[in-house]
Design an enzyme around this catalytic site. Structure first.
Site, short mmCIF file in Angstrom:
data_model
loop_
_atom_site.label_atom_id
_atom_site.label_comp_id
_atom_site.label_asym_id
_atom_site.label_seq_id
_atom_site.Cartn_x
_atom_site.Cartn_y
_atom_site.Cartn_z
N GLY A 209 0.83 -1.21 0.00
CA GLY A 209 0.00 0.00 0.00
C GLY A 209 0.85 1.24 0.00
O GLY A 209 2.05 1.19 -0.27
N ASN A 210 0.23 2.37 0.29
CA ASN A 210 0.99 3.62 0.41
C ASN A 210 0.35 4.49 1.48
O ASN A 210 -0.66 4.11 2.08
CB ASN A 210 1.07 4.34 -0.95
N ARG A 211 0.90 5.68 1.71
CA ARG A 211 0.50 6.48 2.86
C ARG A 211 -0.70 7.39 2.61
O ARG A 211 -1.07 8.18 3.46
CB ARG A 211 1.69 7.33 3.33
#
Ligand code: PMT
Length: 408
Positions: A209-211
């Site tokens: 995923g990412n932030r």
């Protein structure tokens, strides 16, 4: 933002929920509205007018026949010069009077004379709410165009549990923003926004995923709604609540986001892609949880579909989609890389986002961006994400107007 400078009449009728209206008054004032409170004689049994006076900084009106009040001005002018009247709480008694055109106190008189939209937030004991008389009154008021929010379900002052609680002030405020926005400069425009990050599953419990928190995209959706846009929000996983009046489609992976965007885009006039979409996903999604072994684990990744690229390729075929906006999250050579994406992806605008600064980009409430179109670029100072959203919608509005003129 769209409540700034707006005149709101807040009618408070006599129920225990009147104490929550003090919070509502305070929120409206903080949003920049000019708030005039009108209370029924029963309401002052629950909350003192002085509370509202202190919160709004304006006189509170209760008595139609008070010698120091200019009756002719207060009961007619208040509702006529307002942008919106909110009656919260609206008791069964006040609802019945409104339905039958009675004007026996300052609140009902103001409502009867009002020319602005009226929003009711009913609150009462659940059997009073369920009573066919109340339901018939509500149906009549809805049919005549009054807006209604709630009531909500929960514990009631009577000790029972059921439908009858006044909806919480933040939700009423959002509904007020939505109603005020109906006459905005994006009124009736069909707009598609993407938000949040995607998750690419490795196995049933892990993902890449990412932030991205979704804040930028949700601010875009709420800002467009506040200007009258009909917004579809395609969102990756987030804890954020869907803005009222926005249609949300929840997705998880880049593939799901691709499918949702391709489904909704043909019916929309503008797409703003603020989502942080994964460029790569695991080539294989393991059916069972990957077991730890002594050796290293090497993951093989493959490309995800380029959503913006696909939309840009098909926009001619879809016809209605006149404006395409992308974001570029960059950590170096921000403007140069973003401009390259604008051209490569066939966009009308790219929002170049330096994601290295602590007050800009992922997760925070502020952003520092450069708006880049084919006509040139504009570096914006640090702003809230809501303010950035409005700047983007200003561009979209101008483009939509220009595209209509171009077709004439
Ligand atoms: O959600 P927040 O915490 O508020 O953070 C906001 C943000 C930093 C995520 C946002 O402001 C932002 O910069 N979004 C774009 C992030 C991104 O993925 O940038 P990119 O340079 O990798 O992609 C360029 C554009 O192509 C983006 O509009 C992206 O949505 C789109 N894209 C990317 C990959 C892909 N497979 N398909 C796409 O359409």
């Amino acid at each position: 933002m769209n409540l700034q400078g707006k005149r709101i009449v807040l009618g408070v009728s006599g129920g225990i929920a009147a104490y929550k209206s003090a919070d509502l008054a305070s929120r409206l004032v903080k949003a920049g509205a000019l708030v005039d409170v009108v209370m029924t004689p029963a309401a002052v049994q629950f909350v003192a007018p002085l509370t509202f006076q202190a919160l709004t900084g304006r006189p509170v009106r209760v008595d139609m026949f008070a010698p120091d009040e200019d009756i002719a001005i207060s009961h007619v002018a208040l509702g006529q010069s307002a942008d919106l009247m909110i009656i919260a709480p609206a008791t069964a008694n006040t609802i019945a009077k409104l339905a039958h055109g009675m004007a026996d106190n300052l609140l009902t008189t103001t409502a009867l004379a009002a020319r602005c939209p009226i929003l009711l937030a009913p609150a009462m004991e659940m059997h009073m709410w369920q009573n066919p008389a109340t339901q018939a009154n509500m149906a009549l008021l809805r049919e005549r165009g009054m807006y209604v929010i709630g009531p909500a379900e929960g514990r009631l002052a009577s000790g029972g549990f059921g439908l009858g609680r006044m909806v919480e002030p933040p939700e009423i405020l959002e509904e007020a923003r939505r109603i005020i926005g109906l006459k905005g400069d994006l009124a009736g425009r069909r707009l598609l926004v993407t938000a949040g990050g995607t998750r690419e599953a490795l196995d049933p419990v892990r993902f890449i995923g990412n932030r991205s928190s979704g804040k930028m995209g949700y601010a875009l959706a709420a800002a467009a709604r506040d200007r009258g846009g009909q917004v579809v929000l395609v969102s990756g996983p987030t804890w954020l609540e869907c803005p009222r009046g926005v249609e949300r489609v929840l997705v998880e992976s880049a593939q799901e986001m691709y499918e949702a965007v391709v489904h909704w885009a043909p019916g929309c006039e503008a797409l703003v892609m603020s989502a942080a979409v994964a460029d790569y996903r695991p080539k294989v999604r393991q059916e069972q949880k990957i077991k730890k072994t002594a050796g290293e684990l090497v993951l093989e990744l493959e490309r995800t579909p380029d959503i913006l690229g696909e939309v840009a390729r098909r926009r001619e075929e879809w016809g209605a989609l006149a404006v395409l906006v992308g974001f570029a999250a960059e950590t170096q050579q921000v403007e140069e890389y973003a401009r390259e994406k604008l051209l490569r992806k066939g966009l009308d605008l790219i929002v170049a986002n330096d994601v290295t600064a602590p007050d800009s980009g992922f997760e925070v409430d502020t952003n520092r961006v450069i708006l880049i179109s084919r006509a040139g670029s504009q570096a914006l100072p640090l702003m809230t994400k809501e303010e950035v959203a409005h700047r983007i919608w200003d561009f979209v509005r101008d483009q939509l107007q220009a595209s209509v003129q171009g077709r004439r």
